[in-house]
Structure formats: C-alpha cells, structure tokens
Motif scaffolding. Structure first.
Motif, short mmCIF file in Angstrom:
data_model
loop_
_atom_site.label_atom_id
_atom_site.label_comp_id
_atom_site.label_asym_id
_atom_site.label_seq_id
_atom_site.Cartn_x
_atom_site.Cartn_y
_atom_site.Cartn_z
N LYS A 91 0.83 -1.21 0.00
CA LYS A 91 0.00 0.00 0.00
C LYS A 91 0.86 1.26 0.00
CE LYS A 91 -3.96 2.15 2.28
NZ LYS A 91 -4.98 2.03 3.36
N GLY A 92 1.91 1.26 0.82
CA GLY A 92 2.77 2.43 0.90
C GLY A 92 3.50 2.72 -0.40
N HIS A 95 1.05 4.19 -2.78
CA HIS A 95 0.72 5.55 -2.33
C HIS A 95 1.84 6.53 -2.71
CE1 HIS A 95 -1.29 8.58 0.10
NE2 HIS A 95 -0.12 8.88 0.63
N GLU A 96 3.08 6.12 -2.55
CA GLU A 96 4.22 6.97 -2.91
C GLU A 96 4.21 7.30 -4.40
OE1 GLU A 96 7.99 5.43 -1.67
OE2 GLU A 96 7.25 4.93 0.32
N LYS A 98 1.64 7.35 -6.34
CA LYS A 98 0.52 8.25 -6.59
C LYS A 98 0.86 9.69 -6.16
CE LYS A 98 -3.24 7.34 -7.39
NZ LYS A 98 -3.93 7.59 -8.68
N GLU A 99 1.52 9.80 -5.03
CA GLU A 99 1.91 11.12 -4.53
C GLU A 99 2.88 11.82 -5.48
OE1 GLU A 99 1.29 12.86 -1.15
OE2 GLU A 99 -0.50 11.82 -1.85
N PHE A 125 -4.55 -2.19 -0.50
CA PHE A 125 -3.97 -1.22 -1.43
C PHE A 125 -4.91 -0.87 -2.58
CE2 PHE A 125 -2.63 -5.56 -2.41
CZ PHE A 125 -3.13 -5.71 -3.69
N GLU A 128 -6.04 2.61 -3.70
CA GLU A 128 -5.02 3.52 -4.21
C GLU A 128 -4.87 3.44 -5.73
OE1 GLU A 128 -3.07 5.64 -2.51
OE2 GLU A 128 -3.46 5.08 -0.43
#
Length: 199
Positions: A91-92, A95-96, A98-99, A125, A128
């Motif tokens: 997930k992280g 997310h990174e 996407k950021e 996840f 996301e």
C-alpha cells in the motif's frame, strides 16, 4: 517518460502463500505436496484464472484427480480467503507513486470469485489504484497480448509511458513486445531501485 506503473498482484503485491495455508490447515508434507501438484500447480488452476469454464466445473475436475482427498480438498477451498496476504510494503509503495503523480494499474491472472473475495478482505492497497484488468473477469490471461491491449485500451494508456512489474519472465516479455517497459520482480528492494531508475 513513464507516467503509468502497472503491477501484477500475486508474488508482487501479495504473498501467494498456498504452502503456508496447507500447513495452517494441518496437512502433512506428503498431503500438501499431492494437493499442491493437483490444485495450485495444475494446468487446471490456469483455467480458473482464465475464467472461460465455470469455476465449479474446473474444481470438479481437480477433485477427480484427488481420490481419497475429498475432506482435504474441501477444507482447502473453504479457506481460500487466507491463501494470500498483502506484503507490508504494497500500500505504501503504491501511495508513494501516486503522490509523485504516477497512475497505478493492476494486471493480474486471478480467478474471478477469488479476486472478489480478496478485494474485500485482503487488498488494502486497492483503493489507491487507478484501474485494473483481471483475467477471470475478461476471460483472457497473461502472457496473451490481448489482455495487455485490454488494459491499454480501457484506460487510454500509451505503452511507451508504461512500466510493468511481474514475477514471471514470459509475462514481462509479452509486455515488452507491445512497447511497455518491463521489470522482472524478484524482491521489493531490487524492484524498487529499478523502478526509481526508470522514473
């Protein structure tokens, strides 16, 4: 420029832990080896992924190859929710990306009913990602070029702006043949460094 990151699911974002599941269910090593060969490692599992035949028909064929293991086979299928676990980084990582302004998609060989089960209970996840194409829903599977084209066409993606991460070399080669960059996934740290170098 790479704008889109495409992930396989099994053994990239989630652990396909069928051996551990069989151990959790109390199967002996011998029983697990037999069931593994006739269930997960069988060409029939690929038929579940493909989704053309009805799942119950494919499972019935599997059962025919396992005389004397009716109880164990039933127990295995009753507990398929636990055949995967999301990797802690999944997930992280998404997310990174996407950021950082990337779009993230999934392209996976996965039985329809199992994916539906896991997306509710295991895939933390999923919220996301920007889109997905899953074999059991579209009745085509990697490395068939058609499923890659399905993803590209569905989301209007330019293959030259995409990178695909998968744990199977034949799936990577099929993506590259269409102009998609490929990263063979062996472990998170290595794949992360290779992806960062492309981005």
């Amino acid at each position: 420029m790479i704008k889109n990151v495409i992930f396989d699911v099994g053994m990239v974002l989630v652990d396909f832990r069928w051996k551990a599941l069989m151990k959790d269910l109390g199967f002996s090593d011998e029983t697990a080896a037999i069931l593994g060969k006739e269930l997960v490692m069988s060409p029939l599992w690929n038929e579940l992924d493909l989704g053309i035949q009805k799942e119950e028909e494919v499972i019935a064929k599997m059962r025919q190859n396992l005389p004397g293991f009716d109880r164990e086979t039933q127990l295995f299928f009753d507990n398929l929710v636990d055949i995967v676990e999301s990797y802690p980084y999944a997930k992280g990582w998404i997310h990174e990306l996407k950021e950082a302004g990337r779009k993230v998609y999934l392209l996976s060989n996965y039985p329809k009913s199992l994916f539906e089960k896991h997306e509710k209970e295991k895939f933390d996840f999923l919220e996301e990602v920007d889109g997905k194409v899953v074999s059991g829903f579209v009745k085509m599977a990697k490395p068939d070029p058609a499923i890659y084209k399905k993803l590209l066409e569905t989301y209007g993606l330019n293959p030259e702006e995409c990178v695909f991460l998968d744990d199977r070399e034949d799936n990577i080669r099929a993506a590259e043949a269409l102009g998609i960059r490929g990263i063979l996934f062996t472990d998170y740290e290595t794949a992360r460094h290779k992806l960062e170098a492309l981005l």
